[in-house]
Design a protein around this motif. Structure first.
Motif, short mmCIF file in Angstrom:
data_model
loop_
_atom_site.label_atom_id
_atom_site.label_comp_id
_atom_site.label_asym_id
_atom_site.label_seq_id
_atom_site.Cartn_x
_atom_site.Cartn_y
_atom_site.Cartn_z
N LEU A 69 9.08 22.04 24.25
CA LEU A 69 7.99 22.80 24.86
C LEU A 69 6.65 22.41 24.25
N PHE A 70 6.59 22.33 22.92
CA PHE A 70 5.34 22.02 22.24
C PHE A 70 4.92 20.56 22.44
N ASP A 71 5.90 19.65 22.45
CA ASP A 71 5.59 18.25 22.73
C ASP A 71 4.90 18.11 24.09
N GLU A 72 5.48 18.78 25.08
CA GLU A 72 4.94 18.67 26.44
C GLU A 72 3.58 19.35 26.56
N ALA A 73 3.41 20.49 25.88
CA ALA A 73 2.15 21.22 25.98
C ALA A 73 1.00 20.49 25.30
N THR A 74 1.29 19.89 24.14
CA THR A 74 0.22 19.27 23.35
C THR A 74 0.04 17.78 23.63
N GLY A 75 1.08 17.12 24.17
CA GLY A 75 1.03 15.68 24.34
C GLY A 75 1.18 14.94 23.02
N CYS A 76 1.64 15.64 21.99
CA CYS A 76 1.82 15.06 20.66
C CYS A 76 3.24 15.31 20.17
N PRO A 77 3.77 14.44 19.31
CA PRO A 77 5.07 14.72 18.71
C PRO A 77 4.94 15.84 17.68
N VAL A 78 5.68 16.91 17.89
CA VAL A 78 5.56 18.10 17.03
C VAL A 78 6.80 18.24 16.16
N THR A 79 6.58 18.47 14.87
CA THR A 79 7.65 18.81 13.94
C THR A 79 7.58 20.31 13.69
N LEU A 80 8.69 21.01 13.89
CA LEU A 80 8.70 22.47 13.80
C LEU A 80 9.63 22.91 12.67
N LEU A 81 9.18 23.88 11.88
CA LEU A 81 10.01 24.44 10.81
C LEU A 81 9.65 25.90 10.59
N ASN A 82 10.51 26.59 9.89
CA ASN A 82 10.29 28.00 9.56
C ASN A 82 8.98 28.16 8.79
N ASP A 83 8.27 29.24 9.07
CA ASP A 83 6.93 29.41 8.48
C ASP A 83 6.97 29.59 6.97
N ALA A 84 7.93 30.37 6.47
CA ALA A 84 8.01 30.56 5.03
C ALA A 84 8.47 29.29 4.33
N ASP A 85 9.35 28.52 4.98
CA ASP A 85 9.75 27.24 4.41
C ASP A 85 8.53 26.33 4.27
N ALA A 86 7.69 26.32 5.29
CA ALA A 86 6.47 25.50 5.23
C ALA A 86 5.56 25.95 4.10
N ALA A 87 5.37 27.26 3.98
CA ALA A 87 4.53 27.78 2.90
C ALA A 87 5.10 27.41 1.54
N GLY A 88 6.43 27.49 1.43
CA GLY A 88 7.07 27.14 0.17
C GLY A 88 6.91 25.68 -0.18
N ILE A 89 7.08 24.80 0.81
CA ILE A 89 6.89 23.37 0.59
C ILE A 89 5.50 23.09 0.06
N ALA A 90 4.50 23.73 0.67
CA ALA A 90 3.12 23.54 0.22
C ALA A 90 2.92 24.05 -1.20
N GLU A 91 3.44 25.23 -1.48
CA GLU A 91 3.22 25.84 -2.79
C GLU A 91 3.98 25.08 -3.89
N MET A 92 5.11 24.50 -3.57
CA MET A 92 5.87 23.72 -4.55
C MET A 92 5.25 22.35 -4.78
N SER A 93 4.43 21.90 -3.85
CA SER A 93 3.80 20.58 -3.98
C SER A 93 2.37 20.65 -4.50
N HIS A 94 1.62 21.67 -4.08
CA HIS A 94 0.20 21.76 -4.42
C HIS A 94 -0.19 23.06 -5.10
N GLY A 95 0.78 23.97 -5.32
CA GLY A 95 0.45 25.28 -5.87
C GLY A 95 1.15 25.58 -7.17
N VAL A 96 1.43 26.85 -7.39
CA VAL A 96 1.99 27.29 -8.67
C VAL A 96 3.42 26.86 -8.87
N GLY A 97 4.11 26.43 -7.81
CA GLY A 97 5.49 25.98 -7.94
C GLY A 97 5.63 24.52 -8.33
#
Length: 258
Positions: free
Chosen positions: A91-119
């Motif tokens: 649905l998102f690929d077709e709507a945006t015309g771009c390849p979309v990678t989708l993941l759980n929101d908290a997982d995304a926040a955790g990935i960011a915090e473990m890479s660039h934050g306190v984790g």
């Protein structure tokens, strides 16, 4: 390297291009209120609008407030039930015309915090919680994500945990910081008994006010610290996921942060 990240939340859909080396936005964030009800097509239209507003034409990372398996949304706690079983990536690929990678929101926040934050650099078991409309969770062991945990839905005293201890509940029930910290402490103690984390990171917009409630948390052995990226973590993690998928499109390994 720059990548566009979009964070679909219960109250707002936010997006910005991200400098992957620093985790910082390269342009001002765009925020649009989440449609009511949050049906798939209106949400997809907002993603397309954000992509167009940035003039973006490459890969896009996006979060979803629920379980995501191979681009299919499997749960819908704070959005319309029509998301369940939906091929949301298509649905998102077709709507945006771009390849979309989708993941759980908290997982995304955790990935960011473990890479660039306190984790960053933290070993052992780390739990990241996003306190907002609900309670999102991300679980890491030695920097590797265990995706799609739903610790916000643990049952405590007969109640779904997020219906008692989310940031939204604090506002709606007009709880004092002390009253909310008591509920949050009970929840964290229960969670700790199940996974024995070496660190608990609390994120979401309310983490900007951590000084008002973190010192009031009690009966929890693990250190409880506020996220460094606050409410930007979902966007940053989504952008990182898109970059990882672009580099390894067949593997789509979005679980490793270190």
């Amino acid at each position: 390297m720059e990548m566009l990240g979009i964070d679909i939340g219960g109250s707002g859909i936010k997006g910005a291009p991200v400098d992957l080396a620093t985790g910082e936005f390269t342009r001002e964030r765009i925020r649009v209120a989440t449609p009511r009800p949050a049906e798939p097509e209106p949400v997809a239209e907002i993603l397309a609008r954000i992509v167009d507003d940035f003039g973006w034409s490459g890969p896009v990372g996006a979060t979803y407030p629920g379980v995501v398996v191979n681009g299919v949304t499997r749960s819908a706690a704070n959005v319309a039930k029509s998301w369940i079983g939906l091929d949301a990536v298509k649905l998102f690929d077709e709507a945006t015309g771009c390849p979309v990678t989708l993941l759980n929101d908290a997982d995304a926040a955790g990935i960011a915090e473990m890479s660039h934050g306190v984790g960053k650099g933290q070993k052992g078991t780390v739990v990241m919680l996003t306190l907002g409309t609900g309670i999102g969770s991300a679980l890491f062991t030695d920097g590797v994500l265990v995706p799609n945990t739903e610790f916000g839905h643990l049952e405590i005293d007969g109640h779904d945990a997020e219906t008692r201890a989310s940031a939204k509940v604090r506002e709606e029930d007009d709880l004092s910081w002390e009253q909310w910290a008591k509920r949050l402490s009970d929840y964290l103690a229960h969670l700790e008994a199940l996974v024995t984390p070496s660190l608990i990171i609390v994120g979401g917009g309310v983490s900007k006010k951590a000084a008002k409630f973190v010192p009031l948390i009690h009966n929890v052995a693990a250190p409880v610290i506020p996220a460094r990226l606050f409410n930007s973590a979902g966007i940053v993690g989504a952008a990182m996921a898109a970059a990882a998928a672009a580099q390894a499109p067949t593997a789509r390994d979005l679980t490793r942060t270190a």
